[in-house]
Design an enzyme around this catalytic site. Structure first.
Site, PDB file in Angstrom:
ATOM      1  N   ASP A  20       0.801  -0.892  -0.003  1.00 15.64           N
ATOM      2  CA  ASP A  20       0.719   0.037  -0.220  1.00 15.64           C
ATOM      3  C   ASP A  20       0.793   0.935  -0.236  1.00 15.64           C
ATOM      4  OD1 ASP A  20      -1.525   2.309   0.936  1.00 15.64           O
ATOM      5  OD2 ASP A  20      -3.012   1.195   0.781  1.00 15.64           O
ATOM      6  N   HIS A  21       1.065   1.951  -0.760  1.00 16.22           N
ATOM      7  CA  HIS A  21       1.928   3.145  -0.919  1.00 16.22           C
ATOM      8  C   HIS A  21       1.853   4.204   0.258  1.00 16.22           C
ATOM      9  CE1 HIS A  21      -1.013   5.587  -3.277  1.00 16.22           C
ATOM     10  NE2 HIS A  21       0.666   6.366  -3.971  1.00 16.22           N
TER      11      HIS A  21
ATOM     12  N   HIS B 208      -5.848   2.715   0.983  1.00 20.65           N
ATOM     13  CA  HIS B 208      -4.730   3.699   2.488  1.00 20.65           C
ATOM     14  C   HIS B 208      -5.430   4.676   2.793  1.00 20.65           C
ATOM     15  CE1 HIS B 208      -3.110   3.433  -1.905  1.00 20.65           C
ATOM     16  NE2 HIS B 208      -3.170   3.868  -2.860  1.00 20.65           N
TER      17      HIS B 208
HETATM   18  C1  BG6 Z   1      -3.609   4.730  -6.325  1.00 18.87           C
HETATM   19  C2  BG6 Z   1      -5.270   5.076  -6.793  1.00 18.87           C
HETATM   20  O1  BG6 Z   1      -3.608   3.669  -5.430  1.00 18.87           O
HETATM   21  O2  BG6 Z   1      -3.657   6.222  -5.257  1.00 18.87           O
HETATM   22  C3  BG6 Z   1      -5.499   6.633  -7.145  1.00 18.87           C
HETATM   23  O3  BG6 Z   1      -5.341   4.031  -7.161  1.00 18.87           O
HETATM   24  C4  BG6 Z   1      -5.167   7.549  -6.785  1.00 18.87           C
HETATM   25  O4  BG6 Z   1      -6.570   6.267  -8.178  1.00 18.87           O
HETATM   26  C5  BG6 Z   1      -3.247   7.041  -5.626  1.00 18.87           C
HETATM   27  O5  BG6 Z   1      -4.826   8.361  -7.968  1.00 18.87           O
HETATM   28  C6  BG6 Z   1      -2.781   8.396  -5.180  1.00 18.87           C
HETATM   29  O6  BG6 Z   1      -1.664   8.485  -4.733  1.00 18.87           O
HETATM   30  P1  BG6 Z   1      -0.964   9.810  -4.498  1.00 18.87           P
HETATM   31  O7  BG6 Z   1      -0.141   8.865  -3.945  1.00 18.87           O
HETATM   32  O8  BG6 Z   1      -0.608  10.336  -5.604  1.00 18.87           O
HETATM   33  O9  BG6 Z   1      -1.699  10.411  -3.489  1.00 18.87           O
END
Ligand code: BG6
Length: 478
Positions: free
Chosen positions: A172-173, A235
């Site tokens: 989960d980044h 997230h």
């Molecule tokens: C992804 C989603 O996991 O996270 C996207 O699938 C979203 O829809 C993105 O735009 C947002 O990531 P970050 O790091 O740009 O906030």
């Protein structure tokens, strides 16, 4: 500190994630001296290509997504020399022997499944069947990890046939974002906050992940997911867990994940009136959600706001308001802890009153602000005002060119180090779906339609009401 020597195979090595995040992330870590030059990175995908072709592909990706780091051509070429490529058939036999021949038995082996989840099982089976994976290999899997509890269970079962939980790294980044890790440092590295971190002193908590972009070219995937599946189940849920969890006894993978799991399991079901879903209309600078996904009748949400309760001793009665959406006024992600007002004002009502607010900002400018109350300077008597105690992480780290590493950089290095703390465990993912599923089933059964909102705003009107009716308000999106 350099990591051990490793072989990393990226299935889906020519995909969008590889181009945008994985390869540039590895390059940055290489530049930082963290990747030993003997390490090998193997792209694996369907396209017929040789190692030279893959290096050219990667060179372009680096120029596009890490242009500032490409100034030293020698470094770029040295990094590219670590790459090779295998054309692989995930559902057949093509390429597997060749891949087996590339792997070195005596180094860390990691396989990154940057492919559709439908292929996870096939890859696992073949890695095993061709004798490539060993008991020490690690696999990395990307979201979406299922679209409901049943499909997540199936994925977990499919992987568990070939790999133990200790070998599986579910990304989960958001957990790799610097500020998210800082949230734990702030909570558990200071004495200041933890005694106040509960329902007695916290009025409520807001978690916002707002984006200005729309679904763009991802309409086909997104329309089957919506903001709840795409963002909240993973997230926002992870952020909620880190805010709400009890202190783990140590910063170790299972100690942390056990505490997170307890939070998810303590979540109450959400009442229909505590859920607001929205869909963006067309604006001057872009089409509507419905136009973008090409289905005029879609009821998928591009925005969602929820009022959530963590039903345990610590948080009894303290609402957590979550919201996330696309095409909003600003790109802004933050966690806001709003403390209660002092129980009694010794200065009288005329002096004004206010609350302490701790804001933890994930993006765009990572940092923390604590709002404190002081006396308004000057001879005008005792009037209270709020001032921010600010800490920008970028500033605090100095201008040593010490760029904030991207989430993926950190996470991939953790895979090589064998540290699962910032990865989701199978039972966590399942628990998150177990909470999410009935909410989705509820609005589907009621045939609720999302409320239309104008792009460039704070989202649907009703989401403002969600807080107004509790006498509270969202923080401005700015
Ligand atoms: C992804 C989603 O996991 O996270 C996207 O699938 C979203 O829809 C993105 O735009 C947002 O990531 P970050 O790091 O740009 O906030």
């Amino acid at each position: 500190i350099p990591v051990e020597d490793f072989d990393l195979v990226i299935f889906g090595g020519t995909g969008d994630l590889a181009r945008r995040k994985i390869l540039p992330g590895l390059f940055h870590r290489y530049l930082a001296g963290q990747i030993p030059p003997e390490a090998r990175i193997v792209g694996a995908a369907r396209s017929e290509m040789d190692a030279e072709g893959y290096r050219a592909f990667t060179r372009e990706a680096l120029q596009e997504f890490a242009p500032n780091s490409c100034k030293d051509g020698g470094q770029v070429e040295a990094f590219l020399a670590m790459l090779s490529y295998v054309a692989i058939d995930a559902r057949g036999d093509g390429g597997w022997k060749e891949l087996a021949g590339l792997m070195r038995p005596d180094v860390v082996q990691a396989f990154y499944f940057s492919v559709a989840p439908a292929l996870f099982g096939d890859l696992a089976e073949r890695l095993h069947g061709h004798g490539i994976a060993t008991e020490a290999s690690r696999i990395v899997v990307e979201k979406p990890f299922g679209r409901d509890l049943e499909s997540a269970r199936q994925l977990n079962r499919g992987l568990a046939e070939y790999f133990t939980e200790e070998q599986i790294y579910r990304i989960d980044h958001y957990l790799g974002k610097e500020t998210v890790q800082n949230l734990m440092a702030v909570r558990f590295g200071n004495v200041l906050f933890e005694p106040l971190w509960n329902a007695q002193f916290v009025d409520h908590i807001q978690v916002t992940v707002a984006e200005t972009v729309g679904v763009g070219g991802r309409g086909e995937y997104y329309d089957k997911s919506g903001a709840m599946r795409d963002m909240v189940q993973n997230h926002l849920m992870q952020l909620l867990c880190l805010i709400a969890m009890e202190p783990p006894s140590k910063f170790d993978p299972d100690a942390v994940r056990d505490e997170k799991l307890k939070v998810i399991r303590a979540l109450d079901p959400v009442a229909p009136e505590d859920i607001v879903r929205g869909q963006y209309r067309a604006g001057e600078d872009g089409p509507s959600y419905l136009e973008e996904v090409g289905d005029p009748r879609s009821t998928t949400e591009s925005f969602i706001a929820l009022k959530v309760h963590v039903a345990n001793w610590r948080w009894n009665g303290t609402p957590f308001y979550l919201r996330t959406g696309k095409r909003l006024r600003a790109r802004m992600s933050e966690i806001v802890v709003v403390f209660k007002e002092p129980p009694h004002s010794i200065f009288g009502d005329d002096a004004g009153r206010s609350a302490n607010i701790l804001t933890i900002r994930l993006q765009p400018d990572e940092g923390m602000t604590l709002q404190v109350t002081i006396k308004e300077p000057g001879p005008g008597g005792m009037r209270l005002i709020d001032v921010p105690l600010d800490m920008s992480f970028a500033e605090a780290l100095g201008e040593s060119g010490n760029q904030m590493p991207d989430a993926y950089e950190r996470l991939i290095m953790d895979v090589v180090r064998g540290n699962q703390t910032l990865f989701m465990r199978g039972d966590e993912v399942e628990a998150a779906w177990a909470w999410t599923d009935p909410l989705i089933a509820g609005w589907e059964a009621r045939r609720d339609k999302p409320q239309a909102y104008h792009p460039g705003t704070n989202g649907p009107e009703d989401s403002l009401m969600l807080l107004h009716r509790d006498g509270r308000r969202w923080r401005d999106l700015e």
